[in-house]
Design an enzyme around this catalytic site. Structure first.
Site, PDB file in Angstrom:
ATOM      1  N   GLY A   1       0.835  -1.195   0.000  1.00  0.00           N
ATOM      2  CA  GLY A   1       0.000   0.000   0.000  1.00  0.00           C
ATOM      3  C   GLY A   1       0.864   1.237   0.000  1.00  0.00           C
TER       4      GLY A   1
ATOM      5  CD  GLN B   1       3.249   5.897   2.613  1.00  0.00           C
ATOM      6  OE1 GLN B   1       2.230   5.390   2.156  1.00  0.00           O
ATOM      7  NE2 GLN B   1       4.231   5.195   3.170  1.00  0.00           N
TER       8      GLN B   1
ATOM      9  CB  CYS C   1       5.055   2.166   7.365  1.00  0.00           C
ATOM     10  SG  CYS C   1       4.597   3.677   6.504  1.00  0.00           S
ATOM     11  CG  LEU C   2       6.533   1.067   1.400  1.00  0.00           C
ATOM     12  CD1 LEU C   2       5.969   1.333   0.009  1.00  0.00           C
ATOM     13  CD2 LEU C   2       7.624   0.009   1.360  1.00  0.00           C
TER      14      LEU C   2
ATOM     15  CG  HIS D   1      -0.791   1.291   7.320  1.00  0.00           C
ATOM     16  ND1 HIS D   1       0.106   0.922   8.281  1.00  0.00           N
ATOM     17  CD2 HIS D   1      -0.076   1.993   6.392  1.00  0.00           C
ATOM     18  CE1 HIS D   1       1.312   1.376   7.959  1.00  0.00           C
ATOM     19  NE2 HIS D   1       1.218   2.029   6.803  1.00  0.00           N
ATOM     20  CD  GLU D   2      -0.959   2.601   2.731  1.00  0.00           C
ATOM     21  OE1 GLU D   2      -0.541   3.771   2.580  1.00  0.00           O
ATOM     22  OE2 GLU D   2      -0.182   1.664   3.011  1.00  0.00           O
TER      23      GLU D   2
ATOM     24  CG  HIS E   1       0.333   6.968   5.418  1.00  0.00           C
ATOM     25  ND1 HIS E   1       1.484   7.423   6.020  1.00  0.00           N
ATOM     26  CD2 HIS E   1       0.493   5.636   5.260  1.00  0.00           C
ATOM     27  CE1 HIS E   1       2.301   6.413   6.225  1.00  0.00           C
ATOM     28  NE2 HIS E   1       1.729   5.310   5.777  1.00  0.00           N
TER      29      HIS E   1
END
Length: 171
Positions: free
Chosen positions: A46, A51, A94-95, A136-137, A140
């Site tokens: 994701g 991000q 997470c990225l 989660h996304e 963000h």
């Protein structure tokens, strides 16, 4: 398609709230394709627009495993309008917080209304990993990272590790 740079903690942009998208057009579709390519390259499951430095309410998800055909999902202006009382725990990463993982508790199910790749309104009932990933996304988009769900001590340790990791990669 292009690989976009992913910003990492403690970049202050990750704490921004993202703004709604006015319309889904060819430029936005190209950006979403670039986001997807960036996510696959990272690799991740994701990615939210913030991000990669764009504070707009857009995210992409693909939960297909390596041995499966890709199954990309595009979410524009997603809105979670229902969550279950039942909770689930998942070991999240997470990225934007590379190589760090922690168990996070979230509602086990949710319902989301959004615009798809073509700008059509959709409604989806999410369970399992999809429910975790979309929440989660969506966090963000509201300036929240998965580490914000942890104790201050755990969060600070993870951020310090990411700073060291990023510094070591530059040297």
């Amino acid at each position: 398609m292009a690989i976009l740079p992913i910003i990492t903690v403690p970049d202050p942009m990750l704490k921004f709230s993202s703004t709604p998208v006015e319309k889904v057009d060819d430029a936005l579709r190209k950006f979403m394709d670039d986001m997807l390519e960036t996510m696959y390259d990272a690799p991740g499951i994701g990615l939210a627009a913030i991000q990669v430095g764009r504070p707009i309410r857009v995210l992409v998800i693909d939960l297909a495993r390596d041995d499966e055909e890709p199954d990309p999902q595009y979410f524009v202006n997603p809105d979670i309008y229902w969550t279950s009382e039942e909770m689930g725990v998942y070991n999240e990463g997470c990225l934007s917080v590379p190589e760090q993982y922690a168990e996070v508790e979230r509602p086990a199910e949710c319902k989301v209304r959004y615009l798809d790749y073509n700008g059509e309104e959709q409604d989806i009932h999410c369970t399992g990993l999809l429910a975790t990933c979309i929440q989660h996304e969506m966090d963000h988009l509201n300036g929240i990272l998965f580490v914000d769900h942890l104790s201050k001590l755990k969060r600070d340790i993870m951020v310090k590790k990411v700073k060291k990791l990023t510094r070591d990669k530059v040297l």
